[in-house]
Design a protein around this motif. Structure first.
Motif, PDB file in Angstrom:
ATOM      1  N   ALA A 188     -50.507  -4.977 -82.509  1.00  0.00           N
ATOM      2  CA  ALA A 188     -50.047  -3.630 -82.858  1.00  0.00           C
ATOM      3  C   ALA A 188     -50.470  -2.619 -81.804  1.00  0.00           C
ATOM      4  CB  ALA A 188     -50.606  -3.239 -84.230  1.00  0.00           C
ATOM      5  N   LEU A 189     -51.672  -2.770 -81.262  1.00  0.00           N
ATOM      6  CA  LEU A 189     -52.149  -1.878 -80.206  1.00  0.00           C
ATOM      7  C   LEU A 189     -51.261  -1.965 -78.971  1.00  0.00           C
ATOM      8  CD1 LEU A 189     -54.290  -0.070 -78.846  1.00  0.00           C
ATOM      9  CD2 LEU A 189     -55.599  -2.145 -78.352  1.00  0.00           C
ATOM     10  N   GLY A 194     -47.197   0.411 -75.501  1.00  0.00           N
ATOM     11  CA  GLY A 194     -45.921   0.271 -74.788  1.00  0.00           C
ATOM     12  C   GLY A 194     -44.959   1.391 -75.115  1.00  0.00           C
ATOM     13  N   MET A 195     -44.873   1.736 -76.398  1.00  0.00           N
ATOM     14  CA  MET A 195     -43.983   2.835 -76.793  1.00  0.00           C
ATOM     15  C   MET A 195     -44.487   4.161 -76.245  1.00  0.00           C
ATOM     16  SD  MET A 195     -43.272   1.667 -80.749  1.00  0.00           S
ATOM     17  CE  MET A 195     -42.279   3.116 -81.079  1.00  0.00           C
ATOM     18  N   ALA A 196     -45.796   4.383 -76.246  1.00  0.00           N
ATOM     19  CA  ALA A 196     -46.333   5.633 -75.680  1.00  0.00           C
ATOM     20  C   ALA A 196     -46.062   5.717 -74.194  1.00  0.00           C
ATOM     21  CB  ALA A 196     -47.841   5.691 -75.963  1.00  0.00           C
ATOM     22  N   LYS A 197     -46.162   4.568 -73.502  1.00  0.00           N
ATOM     23  CA  LYS A 197     -45.886   4.552 -72.059  1.00  0.00           C
ATOM     24  C   LYS A 197     -44.441   4.957 -71.779  1.00  0.00           C
ATOM     25  CE  LYS A 197     -45.831   1.395 -68.108  1.00  0.00           C
ATOM     26  NZ  LYS A 197     -46.084   0.003 -67.658  1.00  0.00           N
ATOM     27  N   LYS A 214     -49.901  11.094 -80.063  1.00  0.00           N
ATOM     28  CA  LYS A 214     -50.273  10.589 -81.380  1.00  0.00           C
ATOM     29  C   LYS A 214     -50.384   9.064 -81.373  1.00  0.00           C
ATOM     30  CE  LYS A 214     -48.982  10.838 -86.246  1.00  0.00           C
ATOM     31  NZ  LYS A 214     -47.993  11.360 -87.232  1.00  0.00           N
ATOM     32  N   MET A 215     -49.465   8.399 -80.646  1.00  0.00           N
ATOM     33  CA  MET A 215     -49.526   6.936 -80.546  1.00  0.00           C
ATOM     34  C   MET A 215     -50.795   6.479 -79.844  1.00  0.00           C
ATOM     35  SD  MET A 215     -45.581   5.941 -79.617  1.00  0.00           S
ATOM     36  CE  MET A 215     -44.252   6.279 -80.762  1.00  0.00           C
ATOM     37  N   HIS A 220     -56.205   4.205 -80.181  1.00  0.00           N
ATOM     38  CA  HIS A 220     -57.652   4.320 -80.049  1.00  0.00           C
ATOM     39  C   HIS A 220     -58.353   3.906 -81.353  1.00  0.00           C
ATOM     40  CE1 HIS A 220     -61.516   6.662 -79.841  1.00  0.00           C
ATOM     41  NE2 HIS A 220     -61.549   5.990 -78.699  1.00  0.00           N
ATOM     42  N   GLY A 221     -57.772   4.299 -82.479  1.00  0.00           N
ATOM     43  CA  GLY A 221     -58.341   3.884 -83.757  1.00  0.00           C
ATOM     44  C   GLY A 221     -58.234   2.384 -83.977  1.00  0.00           C
ATOM     45  N   GLU A 222     -57.094   1.804 -83.561  1.00  0.00           N
ATOM     46  CA  GLU A 222     -56.929   0.351 -83.688  1.00  0.00           C
ATOM     47  C   GLU A 222     -57.946  -0.390 -82.826  1.00  0.00           C
ATOM     48  OE1 GLU A 222     -54.966  -1.483 -85.576  1.00  0.00           O
ATOM     49  OE2 GLU A 222     -54.047   0.223 -86.582  1.00  0.00           O
TER      50      GLU A 222
END
Length: 378
Positions: A188-189, A194-197, A214-215, A220-222
């Motif tokens: 999931a991380l 990848g989507m944030a990139k 936000k992603m 970071h939490g993951e």
């Protein structure tokens, strides 16, 4: 007493039958040993003596409460030659033959003495029967008990099977935890990053940058959760604090995580009788740690206790563990339970696992493990 009297009177007919069978088969086999059929016949006679010994062991268990148990079967080998070699080299078969030879004179003596005291000396009959029964039991336990070496081999084979099964179960648990926990979070991380990139490289609107931020924050939490799961998994394999600081610090750490309302008191004293200090073998140390950890987990989940204590000390060449709680009790190492698994793991290193848990509590679990100091091991 009368059952034992009946057994003593039966010694004569059984002794005659066993003596005749043993002498005839062994004599014929030895006489024909220069021929092809001699040794197989001798082996068959020994196999028969061994089989009749099982009947004698069963009588001893039923009447005297003897702890003698059945031996392992003679290893099978192919062909008549293999059968003959297996029985001719089996010590228990020869001792069974000796037992049946000795049973004739002993059967005559015990039959005569018992019959005389039944008829005319009945006031002294209980003591006579007790003495003769002791001799009867001694003959069975000395001559028909499997050898200490074979028993030890069987125990080691059972222990090896337990260790292999435990190791396989631990590997499956580690694989499952990695697959369902840390691996899923890392996948999931990777997707979130990848989507944030993509949104940061080709932003179409200002909202894309905010969404990418936000992603990254979620990623970071993951990462934190994945690190915590990996840390917990590593602690479950072998905690670093146990390796670095020993049982005292490791068990204190486990006790601090226990959810018992009034907490867990831990007392560890590993001083040697001569005043020196030391640590047990790493394998024994690990078993002690995981045993206490599992017991405290059971206390938190099932006992309903408000407090618990853990005492660890050295008694000569043994490491002693005592875990107590004031819960509802009723714990037992029934097959398939967690306590049964702990008992098997402790017995795999020649340890002792005892549970005392009456209904209503309290519960007390005592574990005795061999010490095996690291210095002595080297």
């Amino acid at each position: 007493m009368w059952r034992q009297v009946g057994r003593l009177l039966l010694n004569l007919p059984l002794g005659i039958a066993g003596f005749v069978f043993t002498i005839v088969t062994l004599s014929v086999g030895l006489a024909l040993s220069v021929t092809v059929i001699g040794l197989p016949l001798l082996a068959a006679g020994l196999a028969g003596c061994r089989g009749m010994g099982g009947f004698a062991r069963g009588r001893a268990r039923a009447l005297y409460g003897s702890g003698v148990h059945e031996p392992e079967p003679v290893p099978r080998r192919p062909g008549v030659t293999g059968f003959a070699i297996a029985h001719l080299t089996d010590a228990l078969s020869w001792r069974s033959a000796l037992y049946h030879v000795l049973m004739l004179p002993w059967g005559v003596l015990s039959f005569a003495v018992t019959l005389v005291f039944v008829l005319v000396g009945w006031p002294a009959l209980p003591w006579v029967v007790r003495a003769e029964s002791a001799v009867d039991r001694m003959l069975v336990e000395v001559l028909l008990t499997p050898g200490a070496l074979s028993e030890r081999v069987r125990e080691l084979e059972d222990d090896r099977g337990t260790v292999v099964d435990t190791a396989a179960a631990d590997l499956r648990r580690i694989e499952r935890d990695l697959h369902d926990g840390a691996q899923a979070r890392l996948v999931a991380l990777a997707m979130d990053l990848g989507m944030a990139k993509e949104r940061l490289l080709e932003p179409e609107t200002p909202q894309d940058v905010a969404a990418a931020a936000k992603m990254v924050d979620n990623a970071h939490g993951e990462v934190k959760l994945a690190l915590q799961e990996l840390r917990d998994l590593a602690r479950g394999i072998h905690p670093a604090v146990l390796t670095d600081r020993g049982l005292d610090a490791a068990l204190s750490s486990v006790a601090a995580r226990c959810t018992v309302p009034e907490g867990v008191k831990v007392h560890v004293d590993l001083k040697a009788p001569d005043g020196g200090t030391g640590r047990p073998d790493s394998a024994v140390e690990g078993i002690a740690y995981f045993t206490v950890s599992e017991l405290l987990t059971n206390i938190s989940k099932h006992s309903g206790a408000r407090s618990a204590t853990v005492d660890v000390w050295r008694a000569g060449d043994h490491l002693m563990l005592l875990v107590q709680d004031n819960g509802k009790g009723g714990a037992a190492p029934y097959p398939g339970s967690g306590l049964a698994g702990l008992a098997e793991r402790v017995r795999a290193v020649d340890g002792v696992f005892l549970v005392e848990s009456p209904d209503g509590g309290p519960t007390s679990v005592t574990v005795e493990l061999p010490w095996h100091t690291r210095t002595a091991r080297r």
